[in-house]
Design a protein around this motif. Structure first.
Motif, mmCIF file in Angstrom:
data_model
loop_
_atom_site.group_PDB
_atom_site.id
_atom_site.type_symbol
_atom_site.label_atom_id
_atom_site.label_comp_id
_atom_site.label_asym_id
_atom_site.label_seq_id
_atom_site.Cartn_x
_atom_site.Cartn_y
_atom_site.Cartn_z
ATOM 1 N N GLY A 25 0.818 -1.210 0.000
ATOM 2 C CA GLY A 25 0.000 0.000 0.000
ATOM 3 C C GLY A 25 0.851 1.258 0.000
ATOM 4 N N LEU A 26 1.911 1.255 0.807
ATOM 5 C CA LEU A 26 2.813 2.412 0.854
ATOM 6 C C LEU A 26 3.551 2.584 -0.471
ATOM 7 C CD1 LEU A 26 4.277 1.910 4.448
ATOM 8 C CD2 LEU A 26 2.647 3.666 3.727
ATOM 9 N N LEU A 27 4.017 1.462 -1.031
ATOM 10 C CA LEU A 27 4.718 1.513 -2.318
ATOM 11 C C LEU A 27 3.787 2.000 -3.420
ATOM 12 C CD1 LEU A 27 7.250 0.919 -3.983
ATOM 13 C CD2 LEU A 27 6.494 -1.461 -4.163
ATOM 14 N N LEU A 28 2.568 1.516 -3.416
ATOM 15 C CA LEU A 28 1.575 1.914 -4.404
ATOM 16 C C LEU A 28 1.319 3.417 -4.340
ATOM 17 C CD1 LEU A 28 -0.371 0.806 -6.554
ATOM 18 C CD2 LEU A 28 -2.014 0.354 -4.723
ATOM 19 N N ALA A 29 1.143 3.929 -3.124
ATOM 20 C CA ALA A 29 0.884 5.362 -2.953
ATOM 21 C C ALA A 29 2.051 6.191 -3.468
ATOM 22 C CB ALA A 29 0.631 5.672 -1.473
ATOM 23 N N HIS A 30 3.279 5.787 -3.126
ATOM 24 C CA HIS A 30 4.428 6.593 -3.546
ATOM 25 C C HIS A 30 4.695 6.472 -5.040
ATOM 26 C CE1 HIS A 30 8.800 7.834 -3.622
ATOM 27 N NE2 HIS A 30 8.138 8.892 -3.175
ATOM 28 N N ALA A 31 4.446 5.302 -5.604
ATOM 29 C CA ALA A 31 4.601 5.150 -7.055
ATOM 30 C C ALA A 31 3.645 6.084 -7.790
ATOM 31 C CB ALA A 31 4.344 3.699 -7.459
ATOM 32 N N MET A 32 2.432 6.249 -7.270
ATOM 33 C CA MET A 32 1.474 7.176 -7.884
ATOM 34 C C MET A 32 1.938 8.625 -7.740
ATOM 35 S SD MET A 32 -2.355 5.588 -7.259
ATOM 36 C CE MET A 32 -2.208 5.071 -5.544
ATOM 37 N N MET B 98 1.751 19.328 -1.003
ATOM 38 C CA MET B 98 2.719 20.091 -1.795
ATOM 39 C C MET B 98 2.059 21.292 -2.470
ATOM 40 S SD MET B 98 5.528 18.560 -1.194
ATOM 41 C CE MET B 98 6.591 19.445 -2.343
ATOM 42 N N ASP B 99 0.849 21.109 -3.007
ATOM 43 C CA ASP B 99 0.149 22.196 -3.710
ATOM 44 C C ASP B 99 -0.304 23.305 -2.772
ATOM 45 O OD1 ASP B 99 0.354 20.966 -6.197
ATOM 46 O OD2 ASP B 99 -1.554 19.913 -5.990
ATOM 47 N N THR B 100 -0.755 22.919 -1.587
ATOM 48 C CA THR B 100 -1.429 23.841 -0.671
ATOM 49 C C THR B 100 -0.603 25.064 -0.331
ATOM 50 O OG1 THR B 100 -2.842 22.154 0.329
ATOM 51 C CG2 THR B 100 -2.295 24.029 1.707
ATOM 52 N N HIS B 101 0.702 24.865 -0.157
ATOM 53 C CA HIS B 101 1.545 25.932 0.377
ATOM 54 C C HIS B 101 2.532 26.490 -0.639
ATOM 55 C CE1 HIS B 101 0.561 23.622 4.228
ATOM 56 N NE2 HIS B 101 -0.047 24.780 4.342
ATOM 57 N N GLN B 102 2.276 26.334 -1.919
ATOM 58 C CA GLN B 102 3.248 26.804 -2.904
ATOM 59 C C GLN B 102 2.917 28.169 -3.497
ATOM 60 O OE1 GLN B 102 3.701 23.401 -5.576
ATOM 61 N NE2 GLN B 102 5.520 22.763 -4.444
ATOM 62 N N HIS B 103 1.716 28.646 -3.247
ATOM 63 C CA HIS B 103 1.343 29.965 -3.797
ATOM 64 C C HIS B 103 0.367 30.692 -2.885
ATOM 65 C CE1 HIS B 103 3.160 29.242 -7.729
ATOM 66 N NE2 HIS B 103 2.580 28.040 -7.737
ATOM 67 N N THR B 104 0.401 32.007 -2.980
ATOM 68 C CA THR B 104 -0.708 32.828 -2.496
ATOM 69 C C THR B 104 -1.237 33.563 -3.731
ATOM 70 O OG1 THR B 104 1.009 34.404 -1.778
ATOM 71 C CG2 THR B 104 -0.106 33.122 -0.066
ATOM 72 N N TYR B 105 -1.891 32.799 -4.569
ATOM 73 C CA TYR B 105 -2.445 33.298 -5.825
ATOM 74 C C TYR B 105 -3.942 33.533 -5.683
ATOM 75 C CZ TYR B 105 1.539 32.358 -9.000
ATOM 76 O OH TYR B 105 2.729 32.374 -9.668
ATOM 77 N N VAL C 165 -0.435 13.626 -0.232
ATOM 78 C CA VAL C 165 0.915 14.105 -0.535
ATOM 79 C C VAL C 165 0.858 15.205 -1.579
ATOM 80 C CG1 VAL C 165 3.165 13.489 -1.515
ATOM 81 C CG2 VAL C 165 2.048 11.949 0.102
ATOM 82 N N LEU C 166 0.120 14.977 -2.663
ATOM 83 C CA LEU C 166 0.019 15.996 -3.714
ATOM 84 C C LEU C 166 -0.636 17.261 -3.178
ATOM 85 C CD1 LEU C 166 0.916 13.778 -5.695
ATOM 86 C CD2 LEU C 166 -0.851 14.597 -7.269
#
Length: 354
Positions: free
Chosen positions: A64-71, A222-229, A218-219
């Motif tokens: 399950g962990l490998l599957l999540a990280h591969a995605m 990463m997206d949440t804190h990359q911009h104040t747009y 995870v995605l």
């Protein structure tokens, strides 16, 4: 930062290797890192499924962990394809990008829609969407409450909703009706396949959804804190005057790098260097394996736009419910406290083109 990994290979390569490089890959130094990344994504995805289908609880968990990280890696390779950074001929970006969409579960949508939305994000220096779900949600307070409860329990409910909308919108939005056949065909393939695999092993029925939620988390982190747009509902329109006030300086001030580790840069490969976001927005066509070098060249020891990973973990946890309806605006001084009070936004994944 040193040379990219590929620089140490193919110095005296065979003619055949040179031909492959000339015909397929854009950059000689990108052959090894890209082959390794694609091999991990494909091998991890298939191995993860096999492990999840086994009778061993230990293998189920590891799988399950490998599957999540591969995605996760597959998603960031899809991002590279959208930027045309890997292959010489862009038709390969389309072919490979479509395969990666099946791995990441975003295949109900269209590759070119994903690419178009992401290009607009870079060109407009804004979060460009077809519609802002926040305004719609406020009409349904019960749904907002349910989403809040699920998010409190660390279930990425908003992201799940955004992915479900990829299936729903072609049947409710006139401008998306040409995507109906794709949704029907993909559903007729993926859903029976999921039922079949679940019939082989009940653990698959439980672990695959958990792995997918980990992948989305995870995605989203990463997206949440990359911009104040700012958010603009202009995705299905031409670029308007509303974004012409946003210049390169504005883009830099409102873009943030969320590195997994500053001290141990190899750890950033866990998300294919996606945390070097200021470098990425400076040269959007630069491949993932060159971003650390560009980041060092541009910023050196200047960490003003870099948020410590653990500060963002705290903010992600603290504001997980408030984030459901939050929308950022530019220049709000978030970098003054290094991200400790950064609410961020949900629903801006490049995998959902609406």
């Amino acid at each position: 930062m040193g040379r990219p990994i590929g620089a140490y290979f193919f110095k005296n390569g065979t003619t055949r290797q040179c031909v492959i490089m000339n015909m397929v890959f854009k950059d000689t130094e990108g052959i090894v890192p890209n082959v390794l990344a694609f091999s991990y994504a494909a091998g991890g995805y298939l191995s993860g499924i096999i492990a999840v289908l086994s009778d061993s609880v230990f293998l189920n968990i590891v799988g399950g962990l490998l599957l999540a990280h591969a995605m996760v890696i597959a998603a960031y390779l899809l991002h590279e394809c959208a930027h045309n950074t890997i292959f010489k001929d862009n038709k390969y970006h389309v072919y490979v990008g479509n395969v990666l969409m099946w791995v990441t579960g975003s295949c109900y949508g269209d590759y070119h829609d994903i690419q178009h939305k992401h290009f607009r994000h870079h060109a407009d220096k804004a979060d460009v969407v077809a519609f802002d779900y926040r305004e719609k949600l406020q009409q349904y307070p019960l749904l907002v409450k349910v989403l809040g409860i699920l998010e409190w329990a660390y279930i990425p409910a908003v992201e799940i909703m955004m992915h479900l909308l990829v299936l729903i919108l072609p049947f409710t939005m006139e401008s998306r009706k040409h995507r109906r056949l794709r949704v029907i065909v993909v559903s007729m393939i993926r859903m029976p396949l999921f039922i079949y695999l679940a019939s082989i092993s009940l653990s698959f029925a439980a672990i695959y959804p958990l792995a997918y939620m980990m992948f989305l988390t995870v995605l989203r982190f990463m997206d949440t804190h990359q911009h104040t747009y700012e958010i603009f509902e202009t995705l299905e329109q031409k670029r308007g005057e509303e974004v012409r006030r946003f210049n390169r300086e504005y883009e830099h001030r409102n873009t943030f790098s969320n590195l997994v580790s500053i001290k141990y840069p190899l750890l950033n490969l866990l998300v294919l260097n996606f945390g070097y976001h200021n470098a990425h927005h400076t040269k959007a066509g630069l491949p993932w394996y060159r971003l650390p070098e560009l980041h060092a060249e541009l910023y050196g020891d200047d960490q003003s736009q870099v948020f410590p990973f653990f500060n963002l973990i705290k903010s992600f946890h603290k504001y997980r419910v408030a984030r459901v309806l939050n929308a950022d605006v530019g220049d709000i001084g978030i970098n003054e406290n290094k991200g400790t009070d950064f609410i961020g936004v949900d629903g801006v994944s490049f995998l959902t083109a609406h």
